[in-house]
Design an enzyme around this catalytic site. Structure first.
Site, PDB file in Angstrom:
ATOM      1  N   GLU A   1     -14.126 -37.413 -23.389  1.00 61.57           N
ATOM      2  CA  GLU A   1     -13.914 -38.858 -23.393  1.00 61.57           C
ATOM      3  C   GLU A   1     -14.263 -39.524 -22.071  1.00 61.57           C
ATOM      4  O   GLU A   1     -13.486 -40.287 -21.498  1.00 61.57           O
ATOM      5  CB  GLU A   1     -12.463 -39.185 -23.808  1.00 61.57           C
ATOM      6  CG  GLU A   1     -12.342 -40.611 -24.336  1.00 61.57           C
ATOM      7  CD  GLU A   1     -11.060 -40.875 -25.109  1.00 61.57           C
ATOM      8  OE1 GLU A   1     -10.740 -40.093 -26.015  1.00 61.57           O
ATOM      9  OE2 GLU A   1     -10.402 -41.865 -24.801  1.00 61.57           O
TER      10      GLU A   1
ATOM     11  N   HIS B   1      -0.416 -47.006 -31.426  1.00 65.38           N
ATOM     12  CA  HIS B   1       0.490 -46.204 -30.595  1.00 65.38           C
ATOM     13  C   HIS B   1       1.679 -47.044 -30.129  1.00 65.38           C
ATOM     14  O   HIS B   1       2.795 -46.533 -30.007  1.00 65.38           O
ATOM     15  CB  HIS B   1      -0.254 -45.629 -29.390  1.00 65.38           C
ATOM     16  CG  HIS B   1      -1.140 -44.457 -29.735  1.00 65.38           C
ATOM     17  ND1 HIS B   1      -2.035 -43.911 -28.847  1.00 65.38           N
ATOM     18  CD2 HIS B   1      -1.246 -43.719 -30.860  1.00 65.38           C
ATOM     19  CE1 HIS B   1      -2.655 -42.894 -29.417  1.00 65.38           C
ATOM     20  NE2 HIS B   1      -2.210 -42.765 -30.641  1.00 65.38           N
TER      21      HIS B   1
HETATM   22  N1  GLY Z   1      -8.599 -38.987 -32.483  1.00 68.10           N
HETATM   23  C1  GLY Z   1      -9.313 -39.423 -31.350  1.00 68.10           C
HETATM   24  C2  GLY Z   1     -10.139 -38.360 -30.717  1.00 68.10           C
HETATM   25  O1  GLY Z   1     -10.161 -37.239 -31.158  1.00 68.10           O
HETATM   26  O2  GLY Z   1     -10.779 -38.629 -29.748  1.00 68.10           O
END
Ligand code: GLY
Ligand code: NAD
Length: 382
Positions: A253, A268
């Site tokens: 990410e 969330h």
């Molecule tokens: N559920 C979000 C991810 O796996 O990045």
């Protein structure tokens, strides 16, 4: 991202033909197997790392349904198959429950080759993955997701975590499984509310990556809610294909992967604001997608018709579309406070996954005043 064919073919036995979706991550690559009758078939687990022992991690609801089948399937591969049964619920995605996995591993004398098997939904999967990342600094693990949500999202991509009272999934690690086994038969025992929660994560893939998939979901939402194997097979496969492409491009990410969190910043906040377990994760995501789409509209990125269409699909999936109150005295203030704990926040600034035109997502901040307007508008939604 291009769409796949409308449905998987059916084999002569009448069963959905098994499919494999690869996750390409160099030496951490692994397959996602999708089909029926996979969970209790010893062949499914051939080719995993050799070890003396396996530990099945499951919970009190799933164990009576599927533990015996998995145990007999693993017996030809491991001299010892141990099981630890955790309490069921998001409220148990915490340190004391995680510790029970380490207790079981140590009590059974499990060495660093022991393979962990996560048998259950996303809660079991996230905790087992985190335990596997930590035990003796890392042991192999396999995801055997038994909820729709876990099959289309949480079992894939290597995010593992537990919750903290101050924030969701705040303590965890990126740690990839060796194999994901999506046995569509397990969806048959899933309560309807849980099935709807899984649909939220399926719907998510449309607006962020594949509008043709959203068209297909719109046309097949009733078949999905009825547990139609063909429809589920296509939904699980296409969801995994999209997730595999995103994770393959951005495993940890750094940027792109954040789009998979569409609806999650608002969602969330609902989960932690109401207390873990009051709303299901997928319910928070469903409502959160409506809120994020509404924010996108107010920023001029999509039109009102897009938001109305998405909200209608989410409602037809059996999911809430109205934002719940989180605080009687200062509702919007409480929402903002909770969303500042989100992992995407930078320097206290909330960053939202927004729809930047149908099938395209972007991540950016928005003025607090606009977010307050969205909270008010979505709270009023009937
Ligand atoms: N559920 C979000 C991810 O796996 O990045
Ligand atoms: P869950 O794990 O709580 O499972 C939902 C309920 O269904 C539980 O009561 C469970 O015992 C029960 N259940 C599981 N399989 C069943 C079956 N086949 N038949 C009958 N009952 C069954 O919830 P979930 O929706 O699977 O997962 C939600 C969790 O996943 C959240 O903690 C969320 O944060 C996490 N998540 C993680 C990721 C990730 O990338 N790691 C992505 C999305 C969600």
């Amino acid at each position: 991202m291009s769409a796949s064919p409308a449905c998987l073919p059916t084999s002569p036995s009448g069963r959905v033909t098994p499919a494999t979706v690869p996750i390409s991550l160099g030496e951490r690559s692994y397959p996602i197997r999708i089909g029926q009758g996979l969970l209790a078939d010893p062949q499914t687990y051939a080719g995993l790392p050799r070890a003396a022992a396996a530990l099945i991690v499951t919970n009190a609801t799933v164990a009576p349904l599927y533990e015996a089948g998995l145990r007999q399937a693993l017996a030809p591969h491991y001299a010892k198959v141990h099981t630890v049964v955790l309490p069921d619920g998001e409220a148990y995605k915490d340190w004391p429950t995680l510790n029970r996995i380490f207790d079981a591993l140590l009590e059974q004398g499990c060495d660093r080759k022991t393979v962990l098997f996560a048998l259950g939904g996303g809660v079991v999967g996230d905790m087992t993955g985190f335990a596997a990342a930590c035990y003796m600094r890392g042991v192999p693990f396999v995801q055997v997701p038994t909820t729709l949500l876990a099959q289309v999202d949480s079992s894939v991509g290597g995010k593992t975590a537990i919750n903290h009272p101050l924030g969701k999934n705040m303590v965890g690690a990126f740690y990839q499984p060796r194999l994901v086994v999506c046995d569509l038969d397990s969806i048959a025992t899933l309560p309807p509310r849980e099935l709807s929660a899984g649909l939220a994560e399926i719907i998510k893939y449309g607006p962020i990556a594949d509008m043709a998939f959203l068209d297909w979901i719109e046309a097949n939402v009733e078949a999905l809610r009825a547990g139609d194997a063909q429809a589920l097979a296509h939904a699980v496969r296409r969801s995994c294909e999209i997730k595999a492409a995103v994770v393959g491009a951005d495993e940890r990410e750094g940027g792109l992967r954040a789009i998979l969190n569409f609806g999650h910043t608002f969602g969330h906040a609902i989960e932690s604001g109401l207390g873990y377990g009051a709303w299901l994760h997928g319910e928070g995501v469903g409502c959160g997608m409506v809120m994020a789409a509404t924010l996108s509209q107010r920023l001029g990125l999509v039109d009102a018709a897009f938001v109305a269409r998405l909200a209608a699909i989410i409602a037809r999936a059996g999911l809430p579309v109205a934002a719940p109150p989180l605080d009687a005295a200062d509702n919007a203030g409480r929402w903002l406070q909770l969303m500042r704990v989100d992992k995407k926040a930078e320097g206290g600034e909330i960053r939202f996954v927004l729809i930047d035109g149908p099938g395209r997502a972007t991540v950016r901040a928005a003025p607090d005043a606009l977010v307050r307007e969205v909270i008010a508008a979505c709270s009023a939604r009937a």
